[in-house]
Design a protein around this motif. Sequence first.
Motif, mmCIF file in Angstrom:
data_model
loop_
_atom_site.group_PDB
_atom_site.id
_atom_site.type_symbol
_atom_site.label_atom_id
_atom_site.label_comp_id
_atom_site.label_asym_id
_atom_site.label_seq_id
_atom_site.Cartn_x
_atom_site.Cartn_y
_atom_site.Cartn_z
ATOM 1 N N PRO A 27 0.827 -1.206 0.000
ATOM 2 C CA PRO A 27 0.000 0.000 0.000
ATOM 3 C C PRO A 27 0.864 1.260 0.000
ATOM 4 N N GLU A 28 0.390 2.264 -0.697
ATOM 5 C CA GLU A 28 1.143 3.517 -0.766
ATOM 6 C C GLU A 28 0.935 4.384 0.465
ATOM 7 N N GLY A 34 -10.194 8.049 10.434
ATOM 8 C CA GLY A 34 -10.522 9.466 10.521
ATOM 9 C C GLY A 34 -9.577 10.367 9.766
ATOM 10 N N GLU A 35 -8.414 9.871 9.382
ATOM 11 C CA GLU A 35 -7.475 10.684 8.611
ATOM 12 C C GLU A 35 -8.003 10.865 7.190
ATOM 13 N N PRO A 36 -7.792 12.050 6.593
ATOM 14 C CA PRO A 36 -8.243 12.269 5.212
ATOM 15 C C PRO A 36 -7.469 11.400 4.232
ATOM 16 N N LEU A 37 -8.164 10.917 3.230
ATOM 17 C CA LEU A 37 -7.516 10.075 2.227
ATOM 18 C C LEU A 37 -6.631 10.921 1.317
ATOM 19 N N PRO A 38 -5.523 10.360 0.846
ATOM 20 C CA PRO A 38 -4.670 11.107 -0.081
ATOM 21 C C PRO A 38 -5.348 11.273 -1.439
ATOM 22 N N LEU A 39 -4.857 12.230 -2.189
ATOM 23 C CA LEU A 39 -5.383 12.477 -3.534
ATOM 24 C C LEU A 39 -5.141 11.251 -4.416
ATOM 25 N N PHE A 40 -6.077 10.961 -5.284
ATOM 26 C CA PHE A 40 -5.995 9.851 -6.240
ATOM 27 C C PHE A 40 -6.020 8.478 -5.570
ATOM 28 N N CYS A 41 -6.550 8.402 -4.374
ATOM 29 C CA CYS A 41 -6.699 7.106 -3.715
ATOM 30 C C CYS A 41 -7.909 6.399 -4.320
#
Length: 277
Positions: A27-28, A34-41
């Motif tokens: 996984p990248e 609760g943490e925001p997902l990274p862009l392009f996930c």
Amino acid sequence: MTAYIFDNTLDGLLTAVFDAFALHEQPEALLTEGEPLPLFCDRQYLVHTDEEKARRVWTGLEKHLDREALHVISLSWLSELRELNQPLFNYICKVFSPPTTESPHRTNCPTPTGGVGGGHNYADPDVLAVRNIARKVAHEQLRMKQFIRFQKAKDGTYLGVVAPDHNVLPIVVDHFQDRFRDQPWLIYDARRHYGYYYAGEENGADVTRITFADEQAVPFSLTNGQLNDDILSSDDQLLQDLWRTYFKAICIKERLNPRKQLNDMPRRYWKYMTEKR
């Protein structure tokens, strides 16, 4: 991009390592709930903490790493820093993976532990990040031994209140048990709302982890650690006054160096220190 989401426990992180190998993927991102997902996930995987999986991964680490490297991993986890999660995950994965040239997260050093050199390959960015965080925890551990100030209650129990940046209380209580073996004491972490109590050698008790159901009713201040007047021993009040007088008396104004003082004794500790009240 694949993101793993776990419950922010060490067992949860070790389970994530187990699942990553079981699913044959890297996984990248490793995120807490609760943490925001990274862009392009484009894919999320929820890690369900499993003690057996975590145990198997830790047993594997014990086979591949020496005691000092294992201590660094345990120590770094006490930092409670979110920025530790990703490098620690990568580091543990590398222990079990042979180094490859395809992955940017791998090194090309052909060692039995996947390029991390038994946890001593400081050229690896993940190993270095974990070790640097562990060093911060070790420094905080030392400062707790230096800066904890005890007050004596009327029943003979000594109280010390702290609020360290990292969760170092579990690794300092042995020091105080050894040094103050003949007296009862309580060290309480006001930031994490728990403490350790020792009844004294005569009572044959061991150090016990405690919490308070109602912190509003405790006989001391969580703000500055001061015992209530009706609980504080009269002898200790006199000693506190004498200590403050001594502290001021030995101060040489011409040699004051506030910058060095803050370096040696950061301001965040002052509120719990008798000489600074």
